[in-house]
Enzyme design. Structure first.
Site, short mmCIF file in Angstrom:
data_model
loop_
_atom_site.label_atom_id
_atom_site.label_comp_id
_atom_site.label_asym_id
_atom_site.label_seq_id
_atom_site.Cartn_x
_atom_site.Cartn_y
_atom_site.Cartn_z
CD GLU A 189 -2.79 -1.18 2.46
OE1 GLU A 189 -3.99 -1.45 2.33
OE2 GLU A 189 -2.25 -0.99 3.57
CB CYS A 232 3.33 7.18 3.39
SG CYS A 232 3.83 5.88 4.49
CB CYS A 271 7.49 -3.48 15.55
SG CYS A 271 9.17 -3.05 15.05
CB CYS A 301 4.03 -2.27 13.39
SG CYS A 301 4.04 -1.91 11.62
CB SER A 360 11.33 3.23 14.60
OG SER A 360 10.83 3.72 13.39
CB CYS A 374 2.64 5.64 11.36
SG CYS A 374 3.76 6.66 10.44
N1 SAH Z 1 10.30 -0.02 9.17
C1 SAH Z 1 10.39 1.41 9.28
C2 SAH Z 1 9.16 2.11 8.73
C3 SAH Z 1 7.95 1.80 9.55
S1 SAH Z 1 6.53 2.84 9.53
C4 SAH Z 1 10.58 1.78 10.73
O1 SAH Z 1 10.33 0.95 11.59
O2 SAH Z 1 10.98 2.90 11.01
C5 SAH Z 1 6.97 4.35 10.24
C6 SAH Z 1 6.77 4.52 11.75
O3 SAH Z 1 5.48 4.13 12.22
C7 SAH Z 1 7.78 3.71 12.56
O4 SAH Z 1 8.34 4.55 13.53
C8 SAH Z 1 6.90 2.68 13.20
O5 SAH Z 1 7.45 2.14 14.37
C9 SAH Z 1 5.65 3.47 13.46
N2 SAH Z 1 4.48 2.63 13.77
C10 SAH Z 1 4.29 1.34 13.50
N3 SAH Z 1 3.10 0.92 13.95
C11 SAH Z 1 2.51 1.99 14.52
C12 SAH Z 1 1.26 2.20 15.15
N4 SAH Z 1 0.38 1.21 15.25
N5 SAH Z 1 0.99 3.43 15.61
C13 SAH Z 1 1.88 4.44 15.47
N6 SAH Z 1 3.07 4.30 14.88
C14 SAH Z 1 3.39 3.10 14.41
#
Ligand code: SAH
Length: 386
Positions: free
Chosen positions: A122, A135, A146, A149, A254, A376
């Site tokens: 997506e 994005c 994680c 996520c 992150s 995110c």
């Molecule tokens: N793999 C990369 C990109 C991930 S998405 C990374 O981890 O940085 C971008 C951000 O969204 C990351 O900081 C991730 O930890 C955060 N994220 C993931 N799930 C989330 C959620 N449910 N709520 C808020 N932020 C979230």
């Protein structure tokens, strides 16, 4: 200051078994080679190989990167007889939109793409009054596991190719250019690698993508490196390598916790590279590139939102100097089946106030798209697909 005992915290393993870290993709098949996978020199070679004159490469690049089209019907400066065959060879269809969801009066658009092997990713376009951000996904699924996520729960299907990523970007440029997003024709200003996947785990494709994003039109899309953000869980060797590429993209780390105990649960790769190692690599990125680094911190109620953690984070960042970093707290976006929620407003305010008290610039990330599961951490294309 109250330090909750570990037993009183909600833990990832309480209701679901945490999924393991996954470094290797499940699928190894490669998408067909596409014009956008190639360097300018390779494009010329490839056009010649197809039996055309070298200057056709520039014409194709102009169609693709300046006019955002790969449709032979729009390429009227190419000989009618060979136009279709040439375009089909150079621009095989790599991504197909199968579902589009809109919010905010059509200024937030999430697109579900099917790839050649039916892998799904997506992308989310967000238009604001002064800028427009896309994005993008860098992998189908993600191996970083994680627990908060949605993508992290899918596991890693495979890396995307450079062209599969650039096609998401071209589609956004095209929609904006054609006036399809409310607000009149516009250009894409910002790109964030915050969709599905861990960009630094697909390093080569990401670097090639960035090189093409910043190359002036028609060789690339002419974006500014500083407006491109690569977000990572903290793959330390790749962060250090990225610093040496000489492309000053913005780096986001992150972090989500300033202490190893908790971070190892929230961001499992922490068991390989610790909080201190990740922050050192972020500071190194600033030293080499001069670009201020972002620290992402999803605020999860009663999990990582304690005042003492804000203080510890502030201390750890300041221990490495001033003015090199800012913090982006992200209110947790709910994901299906998750036991976690966003922090209460007062707790969020207190967390921000404490960081600012340490002199750390801090801005809450907006949660645009959360109502279409496009914020995110909410991208979970496998499950979305009916
Ligand atoms: N793999 C990369 C990109 C991930 S998405 C990374 O981890 O940085 C971008 C951000 O969204 C990351 O900081 C991730 O930890 C955060 N994220 C993931 N799930 C989330 C959620 N449910 N709520 C808020 N932020 C979230």
């Amino acid at each position: 200051m109250s330090v909750p005992s570990p037993a009183s915290q909600v833990r990832p393993g309480d209701e679901t078994t945490p999924i393991p870290l996954q470094m290797a993709p499940r699928r190894r098949g490669k998408p067909p080679r596409h014009f956008a996978d190639l360097t300018a020199a390779e494009r010329v070679a490839s056009v010649v190989e197809a039996g055309e004159k070298p200057f056709r490469a520039k014409q194709l690049a102009t169609h693709y990167f300046t006019h955002f089209t790969s449709d032979p019907a729009e390429m009227t400066d190419l000989p009618a007889a060979s136009r279709t065959a040439l375009a089909e060879t150079m621009f095989p269809q790599l991504i197909r939109p199968t579902k589009v969801m809109e919010a905010d009066g059509g200024t937030t658009v999430k697109t579900l793409w099917h790839l050649f092997d039916d892998a799904k990713v997506e992308s989310v376009l967000m238009r604001y009054p002064q800028r427009t951000t896309l994005c993008v996904s860098s992998q189908a699924g993600c191996g970083m596991a994680c627990p908060f996520c949605a993508t992290g729960q899918l596991g890693l299907t495979r890396n995307l190719s450079t062209a599969e990523i650039l096609e998401q970007v071209r589609a956004a440029f095209r929609a904006l250019d054609r006036g399809e997003i409310p607000g009149g024709p516009a250009r894409l200003n910002n790109l964030v690698f915050m969709g599905m996947g861990e960009p630094l785990a697909n390093y080569k494709a990401i670097i090639e993508t960035v090189r093409t994003l910043v190359a002036p039109q028609p060789d690339g899309l002419g974006m500014s490196a500083r407006n491109i953000t690569v977000s990572t869980v903290g793959l330390v060797p790749a962060m250090r390598k990225l610093a040496d590429e000489g492309i000053p993209v913005t780096l986001a780390l992150s972090l989500h916790a300033p202490d190893d105990d908790l971070r190892s649960e929230l961001v499992p790769i922490n068991t390989r590279w610790s909080v201190d190692e990740a922050i050192d690599a972020a500071r190194h990125y600033y030293d080499v590139t001069g670009r201020r680094v972002s620290i992402e911190y999803a605020l999860i109620k009663d999990m990582n939102d304690h005042g003492w953690r804000a203080d510890l984070l502030g201390k750890k960042l300041n221990a490495r100097g001033r003015g090199w970093v800012h913090v982006n707290p992200i209110p947790l976006n709910p994901t299906p089946g998750s036991i976690w929620t966003a922090s209460d407003r007062e707790v969020e305010d207190e967390f921000v106030a404490r960081l600012r008290g340490h002199g750390i610039p801090t801005t809450i990330r907006d949660t645009r798209g959360s109502d279409i599961d496009g914020a995110c951490g909410q991208l979970a294309a496998e499950e979305d697909d009916e």
